[in-house]
Design a protein around this motif. Structure first.
Motif, short mmCIF file in Angstrom:
data_model
loop_
_atom_site.label_atom_id
_atom_site.label_comp_id
_atom_site.label_asym_id
_atom_site.label_seq_id
_atom_site.Cartn_x
_atom_site.Cartn_y
_atom_site.Cartn_z
N GLY A 272 -5.41 35.94 15.15
CA GLY A 272 -5.34 36.71 13.91
C GLY A 272 -5.19 38.19 14.20
O GLY A 272 -5.01 38.61 15.34
N ASP A 273 -5.27 39.00 13.17
CA ASP A 273 -5.19 40.45 13.33
C ASP A 273 -6.55 40.94 13.84
O ASP A 273 -7.55 40.78 13.15
CB ASP A 273 -4.85 41.11 11.99
CG ASP A 273 -4.68 42.61 12.11
OD1 ASP A 273 -5.64 43.28 12.55
OD2 ASP A 273 -3.61 43.10 11.74
N PRO A 274 -6.60 41.54 15.04
CA PRO A 274 -7.89 41.92 15.62
C PRO A 274 -8.60 43.04 14.87
O PRO A 274 -9.80 43.21 15.03
CB PRO A 274 -7.54 42.35 17.04
CG PRO A 274 -6.11 42.77 16.96
CD PRO A 274 -5.48 41.90 15.90
N ILE A 275 -7.88 43.79 14.06
CA ILE A 275 -8.49 44.91 13.35
C ILE A 275 -9.01 44.47 11.98
O ILE A 275 -10.16 44.73 11.62
CB ILE A 275 -7.50 46.08 13.21
CG1 ILE A 275 -7.19 46.61 14.62
CG2 ILE A 275 -8.07 47.19 12.32
CD1 ILE A 275 -6.09 47.62 14.69
N THR A 276 -8.20 43.73 11.23
CA THR A 276 -8.59 43.32 9.88
C THR A 276 -9.20 41.94 9.81
O THR A 276 -9.87 41.60 8.85
CB THR A 276 -7.37 43.34 8.94
OG1 THR A 276 -6.43 42.33 9.37
CG2 THR A 276 -6.71 44.71 8.92
N GLY B 127 -13.64 45.73 23.99
CA GLY B 127 -13.17 47.10 23.91
C GLY B 127 -12.76 47.43 22.49
O GLY B 127 -13.01 46.67 21.56
N GLU B 128 -12.15 48.59 22.32
CA GLU B 128 -11.71 49.04 21.00
C GLU B 128 -10.66 48.11 20.43
O GLU B 128 -9.67 47.80 21.10
CB GLU B 128 -11.16 50.47 21.08
CG GLU B 128 -12.20 51.51 21.37
CD GLU B 128 -13.21 51.63 20.25
OE1 GLU B 128 -12.82 51.60 19.06
OE2 GLU B 128 -14.41 51.74 20.56
N LYS B 129 -10.87 47.66 19.21
CA LYS B 129 -9.92 46.74 18.58
C LYS B 129 -8.53 47.32 18.46
O LYS B 129 -7.54 46.60 18.51
CB LYS B 129 -10.44 46.31 17.21
CG LYS B 129 -11.65 45.42 17.29
CD LYS B 129 -12.12 45.00 15.92
CE LYS B 129 -13.36 44.14 16.03
NZ LYS B 129 -13.85 43.73 14.72
N SER B 130 -8.43 48.65 18.31
CA SER B 130 -7.12 49.28 18.14
C SER B 130 -6.22 49.04 19.35
O SER B 130 -4.99 49.05 19.21
CB SER B 130 -7.28 50.77 17.87
OG SER B 130 -7.92 51.40 18.98
N ALA B 131 -6.79 48.80 20.53
CA ALA B 131 -5.98 48.54 21.72
C ALA B 131 -5.25 47.20 21.63
O ALA B 131 -4.28 46.98 22.33
CB ALA B 131 -6.86 48.56 22.97
N TYR B 132 -5.71 46.33 20.76
CA TYR B 132 -5.13 45.01 20.61
C TYR B 132 -4.26 44.91 19.35
O TYR B 132 -3.96 43.83 18.87
CB TYR B 132 -6.24 43.95 20.57
CG TYR B 132 -7.11 43.96 21.80
CD1 TYR B 132 -6.66 43.44 23.00
CD2 TYR B 132 -8.39 44.51 21.77
CE1 TYR B 132 -7.45 43.45 24.13
CE2 TYR B 132 -9.19 44.53 22.90
CZ TYR B 132 -8.71 43.99 24.08
OH TYR B 132 -9.50 44.00 25.20
N ARG B 133 -3.85 46.05 18.80
CA ARG B 133 -3.17 46.07 17.51
C ARG B 133 -1.86 45.28 17.49
O ARG B 133 -1.42 44.87 16.44
CB ARG B 133 -2.93 47.50 17.05
CG ARG B 133 -1.95 48.28 17.89
CD ARG B 133 -1.87 49.75 17.47
NE ARG B 133 -1.02 50.51 18.35
CZ ARG B 133 -1.36 50.97 19.55
NH1 ARG B 133 -2.57 50.73 20.00
NH2 ARG B 133 -0.51 51.65 20.28
N LYS B 134 -1.25 45.05 18.65
CA LYS B 134 0.00 44.29 18.69
C LYS B 134 -0.25 42.80 18.97
O LYS B 134 0.70 42.04 19.11
CB LYS B 134 0.94 44.87 19.74
CG LYS B 134 1.44 46.26 19.37
CD LYS B 134 2.44 46.77 20.37
CE LYS B 134 2.93 48.15 19.96
NZ LYS B 134 3.90 48.67 20.93
N THR B 135 -1.51 42.42 19.06
CA THR B 135 -1.85 41.03 19.29
C THR B 135 -1.44 40.20 18.09
O THR B 135 -1.62 40.60 16.94
CB THR B 135 -3.37 40.88 19.52
OG1 THR B 135 -3.73 41.67 20.65
CG2 THR B 135 -3.76 39.45 19.77
N GLU B 136 -0.88 39.04 18.35
CA GLU B 136 -0.51 38.14 17.25
C GLU B 136 -0.78 36.71 17.66
O GLU B 136 -0.91 36.40 18.84
CB GLU B 136 0.96 38.32 16.87
CG GLU B 136 1.92 38.06 18.00
CD GLU B 136 3.37 38.29 17.61
OE1 GLU B 136 4.23 37.66 18.23
OE2 GLU B 136 3.64 39.06 16.69
#
Length: 186
Positions: free
Chosen positions: A82-86, A69-78
Motif C-alpha cells: 500500500g501507500d507507506p505514507i497514507t 525509517g522515515e516513511k517519505s523515503a518509501y514514497r515510490k513504493t507500490e
C-alpha cells in the motif's frame, strides 16, 4: 518458498538454492533466527538512504515486511504494502483507492509479463483469481463460540507485546489459526 523447518534457511536467489545472500540489489543482508520456525532477513539501505532498512520476517508460512525509517523515503513504493505514507490501498494506476482487501490483492496479482519473486509458481496464477481468505466478519465469527482458544486467552498470550496494533494483529492471528504459538510471529 515457505519452509516448515525454519531452523535452517531454505531460499533461492538468482536461480540458486541457498545461493549467496550477503547482499540484495547491492545492499547488505543479515539473516537471523530468533526462535523455532522464525527467521528474519534485514536489508540495510543506509548506503543510499541513511537510517533506513527493510526487514522481512518469516514465521512458518507467514510473511511480514517492515519498512524502517522515515516513511517519505518509501514514497515510490507500490504494491501489496500500500501507500507507506497514507496507508491507502492503491490500484496499479496509483490513483484509484480500493477499500476491499480481496479486490486489492487481486489488483496486485503478479501478471505473466512481470518478473517472478518465487522459485516455484503455485496456483493460482493469473488469469485465475487469488484464493480468498476467510471473511473475519463472516463464518469465523459464528465459529468463535466453538473455538478451542478464547479471545481472553489470545489477549493474555499477546500481552507482552509493546504496541497496541501488534497486540491486535497477534490476537487476530491466534484466533484465526487457533494456535497460541502464533505469538512467536511478533
Amino acid at each position: 518458498n515457505s519452509d516448515s523447518n525454519l531452523d535452517h534457511p531454505n531460499y533461492w536467489i538468482n536461480f540458486e538454492h541457498l545461493g549467496d545472500l550477503t547482499t540484495f540489489a547491492g545492499f547488505p543482508v543479515t539473516q537471523t533466527t530468533s526462535g523455532p520456525h522464525k527467521r528474519s532477513y534485514s536489508i540495510d539501505l543506509r548506503t543510499r538512504i541513511p537510517g533506513h532498512s527493510l526487514r522481512i520476517d518469516l514465521f512458518r508460512e507467514f510473511v511480514r515486511v517492515k519498512l524502517n525509517g522515515e516513511k517519505s523515503a518509501y514514497r515510490k513504493t507500490e504494491g501489496l504494502l500500500g501507500d507507506p505514507i497514507t496507508g491507502k490501498m492503491l490500484a496499479r494506476d496509483g490513483v484509484t483507492e480500493l477499500a476491499d482487501y480481496a479486490d486489492f490483492g487481486n489488483e496486485w496479482q503478479v501478471l505473466p509479463s512481470e518478473q517472478k519473486l518465487f522459485h516455484e509458481m503455485d496456483p493460482p496464477q493469473f488469469p485465475e483469481r487469488c484464493l480468498l481468505p476467510e471473511d473475519p466478519r463472516g463464518e469465523r465469527r459464528r465459529r468463535l463460540a466453538e473455538s478451542a482458544i478464547s479471545v481472553e486467552e489470545a489477549r493474555r498470550a499477546c500481552s507482552a507485546l509493546e504496541d497496541s496494533l501488534s497486540i491486535q494483529d497477534c490476537v487476530y492471528d491466534i484466533l484465526a489459526t487457533q494456535d497460541l504459538e502464533m505469538v512467536g510471529a511478533f
